[in-house]
Design a protein around this motif. Structure first.
Motif, PDB file in Angstrom:
ATOM      1  N   SER A  32      -0.355   3.166 -21.137  1.00  0.00           N
ATOM      2  CA  SER A  32      -0.428   1.835 -20.533  1.00  0.00           C
ATOM      3  C   SER A  32       0.563   1.806 -19.380  1.00  0.00           C
ATOM      4  O   SER A  32       1.693   2.291 -19.531  1.00  0.00           O
ATOM      5  N   ALA A  33       0.128   1.278 -18.217  1.00  0.00           N
ATOM      6  CA  ALA A  33       0.988   1.303 -17.028  1.00  0.00           C
ATOM      7  C   ALA A  33       0.740   0.066 -16.182  1.00  0.00           C
ATOM      8  O   ALA A  33      -0.386  -0.430 -16.081  1.00  0.00           O
ATOM      9  N   GLY A  34       1.837  -0.430 -15.597  1.00  0.00           N
ATOM     10  CA  GLY A  34       1.740  -1.516 -14.625  1.00  0.00           C
ATOM     11  C   GLY A  34       1.569  -0.957 -13.229  1.00  0.00           C
ATOM     12  O   GLY A  34       1.899   0.206 -12.970  1.00  0.00           O
ATOM     13  N   LEU A  35       1.091  -1.815 -12.320  1.00  0.00           N
ATOM     14  CA  LEU A  35       0.713  -1.308 -10.994  1.00  0.00           C
ATOM     15  C   LEU A  35       1.926  -0.948 -10.136  1.00  0.00           C
ATOM     16  O   LEU A  35       2.144   0.208  -9.809  1.00  0.00           O
ATOM     17  N   THR A  36       2.726  -1.939  -9.769  1.00  0.00           N
ATOM     18  CA  THR A  36       3.842  -1.670  -8.860  1.00  0.00           C
ATOM     19  C   THR A  36       4.773  -2.878  -8.834  1.00  0.00           C
ATOM     20  O   THR A  36       4.462  -3.925  -9.404  1.00  0.00           O
ATOM     21  N   ASN A  37       5.894  -2.714  -8.168  1.00  0.00           N
ATOM     22  CA  ASN A  37       6.805  -3.843  -7.946  1.00  0.00           C
ATOM     23  C   ASN A  37       6.777  -4.314  -6.491  1.00  0.00           C
ATOM     24  O   ASN A  37       7.636  -5.089  -6.066  1.00  0.00           O
ATOM     25  N   SER A  38       5.789  -3.852  -5.724  1.00  0.00           N
ATOM     26  CA  SER A  38       5.775  -4.092  -4.272  1.00  0.00           C
ATOM     27  C   SER A  38       5.075  -5.366  -3.876  1.00  0.00           C
ATOM     28  O   SER A  38       4.922  -5.646  -2.676  1.00  0.00           O
ATOM     29  N   GLY A  39       4.568  -6.142  -4.823  1.00  0.00           N
ATOM     30  CA  GLY A  39       3.849  -7.350  -4.453  1.00  0.00           C
ATOM     31  C   GLY A  39       2.384  -7.051  -4.213  1.00  0.00           C
ATOM     32  O   GLY A  39       1.685  -6.534  -5.076  1.00  0.00           O
ATOM     33  N   HIS A  40       1.887  -7.363  -2.981  1.00  0.00           N
ATOM     34  CA  HIS A  40       0.485  -7.171  -2.666  1.00  0.00           C
ATOM     35  C   HIS A  40       0.168  -5.701  -2.352  1.00  0.00           C
ATOM     36  O   HIS A  40       0.937  -5.013  -1.684  1.00  0.00           O
ATOM     37  N   VAL A  41      -0.995  -5.275  -2.851  1.00  0.00           N
ATOM     38  CA  VAL A  41      -1.536  -3.964  -2.520  1.00  0.00           C
ATOM     39  C   VAL A  41      -2.935  -4.185  -1.974  1.00  0.00           C
ATOM     40  O   VAL A  41      -3.794  -4.754  -2.648  1.00  0.00           O
ATOM     41  N   GLU A  42      -3.157  -3.775  -0.683  1.00  0.00           N
ATOM     42  CA  GLU A  42      -4.424  -4.048  -0.017  1.00  0.00           C
ATOM     43  C   GLU A  42      -5.164  -2.740   0.263  1.00  0.00           C
ATOM     44  O   GLU A  42      -4.567  -1.699   0.508  1.00  0.00           O
ATOM     45  N   SER A  43      -6.512  -2.840   0.259  1.00  0.00           N
ATOM     46  CA  SER A  43      -7.350  -1.656   0.483  1.00  0.00           C
ATOM     47  C   SER A  43      -7.696  -1.448   1.947  1.00  0.00           C
ATOM     48  O   SER A  43      -8.028  -0.338   2.351  1.00  0.00           O
ATOM     49  N   GLY A  44      -7.696  -2.478   2.764  1.00  0.00           N
ATOM     50  CA  GLY A  44      -8.068  -2.322   4.160  1.00  0.00           C
ATOM     51  C   GLY A  44      -9.573  -2.149   4.310  1.00  0.00           C
ATOM     52  O   GLY A  44     -10.373  -2.753   3.595  1.00  0.00           O
ATOM     53  N   THR A  45      -9.934  -1.250   5.254  1.00  0.00           N
ATOM     54  CA  THR A  45     -11.360  -1.067   5.540  1.00  0.00           C
ATOM     55  C   THR A  45     -12.040  -0.054   4.613  1.00  0.00           C
ATOM     56  O   THR A  45     -13.259   0.107   4.654  1.00  0.00           O
ATOM     57  N   ASN A  46     -11.249   0.634   3.786  1.00  0.00           N
ATOM     58  CA  ASN A  46     -11.800   1.622   2.849  1.00  0.00           C
ATOM     59  C   ASN A  46     -11.335   1.303   1.423  1.00  0.00           C
ATOM     60  O   ASN A  46     -10.321   0.633   1.210  1.00  0.00           O
ATOM     61  N   ALA A  47     -12.097   1.807   0.472  1.00  0.00           N
ATOM     62  CA  ALA A  47     -11.711   1.624  -0.930  1.00  0.00           C
ATOM     63  C   ALA A  47     -10.371   2.312  -1.172  1.00  0.00           C
ATOM     64  O   ALA A  47     -10.034   3.324  -0.556  1.00  0.00           O
ATOM     65  N   LEU A  48      -9.586   1.727  -2.083  1.00  0.00           N
ATOM     66  CA  LEU A  48      -8.243   2.233  -2.342  1.00  0.00           C
ATOM     67  C   LEU A  48      -8.105   2.589  -3.825  1.00  0.00           C
ATOM     68  O   LEU A  48      -8.412   1.780  -4.707  1.00  0.00           O
ATOM     69  N   ASN A  49      -7.627   3.819  -4.065  1.00  0.00           N
ATOM     70  CA  ASN A  49      -7.352   4.234  -5.444  1.00  0.00           C
ATOM     71  C   ASN A  49      -6.055   3.590  -5.898  1.00  0.00           C
ATOM     72  O   ASN A  49      -5.022   3.685  -5.230  1.00  0.00           O
TER      73      ASN A  49
END
Length: 261
Positions: free
Chosen positions: A133-150
């Motif tokens: 089990s894992a949390g995403l990040t502590n950076s706030g927003h994570v955006e994909s932009g114009t391409n899909a983001l892993n």
């Protein structure tokens, strides 16, 4: 005349004496010959008696020898029977021994196979301890932009079996089995769509989306059961034009093995 007569008488007397002497000698010779014949007959009878006694003795000896021979033949036959019985027993014991050796070999083979199976089961059991089990990040927003983001969930909470990589964001199945995966993502301060995709070996297996008209919070959460082979990889992506928010494990990715196959 008288002298002649006297001479004749004397001659006759001499002739008679001679004749009697001759007869006596003849009788003596006859008696000697008869005695010799009688003695010879007695000797023959004695020899015959001895021969008969010898024959009787030989017959007795022969009969005794024959009886002894029969006894020896009977004993020999008994010995042969015991020998045959012993050989039969030896053959039976050898067959039993061969069967026991074959059974022992089979038991050793089964034991070795069982030990190998136990070792494999131990390895599988060890590998079957899989949960993360894992949390995403502590950076706030994570955006994909114009391409899909892993999405790489970097804040590892649990990673039993080390099957999840906090560097790549991929979970790699260590054993063949059925796994359960669950995810939750959120965004804030932006109205519109929030979408997320789960992929298995680069192919989409789940797509979830949610729309929010105001600018408060939007959540997407779901789970799925997947049958995976060893080496199969599962990861999460957000499509182009999406973003998620994370600060205190609001967006998480979880998975564990239900049972091995």
């Amino acid at each position: 005349m008288r002298a002649a007569i006297t001479l004749l008488v004397l001659l006759f007397s001499m002739c008679g004496a001679q004749i009697r002497s001759t007869q006596t000698e003849v009788q003596t010779e006859s008696q000697s010959t008869g005695a010799a014949e009688v003695s010879t007959q007695l000797d023959v009878f004695a020899e015959l008696k001895e021969l008969r006694d010898m024959v009787v003795e030989l017959r007795v000896t022969l009969r005794y020898t024959q009886d002894e021979l029969k006894k020896m033949e009977a004993e020999n036959a008994a010995v042969k029977e015991r020998l045959v019985a012993s050989e039969t027993k030896v053959g039976a014991l050898e067959r039993v021994n061969d069967a026991q050796e074959a059974e022992l070999t089979a038991v050793k083979t089964r034991l070795a196979a069982t030990e190998t199976e136990v070792e494999n089961l131990e390895k599988i059991t060890e590998k079957s301890k899989v949960a993360f089990s894992a949390g995403l990040t502590n950076s706030g927003h994570v955006e994909s932009g114009t391409n899909a983001l892993n999405l790489v969930f970097t804040k590892v909470i649990t990673n039993v079996g080390e099957a999840y990589s906090s560097i790549t964001g991929f979970f790699t199945a260590p054993v063949r089995g059925v796994y359960y995966f669950r995810f939750t993502v959120m965004d804030i301060d932006r109205p519109g769509w929030l979408a997320i995709t789960m992929l298995k070996n680069g192919k989409q297996v789940m797509y979830m989306s949610e729309h929010e008209n105001d600018a408060t919070r939007i959540h997407v959460s779901s789970g799925v059961t997947l049958q995976l082979e060893v080496g199969d990889a599962v990861n999460m992506q957000i499509p182009a034009g999406n973003r998620v928010f994370e600060d205190t494990n609001r967006s998480t990715f979880t998975g564990f093995l239900l049972f091995a196959l």
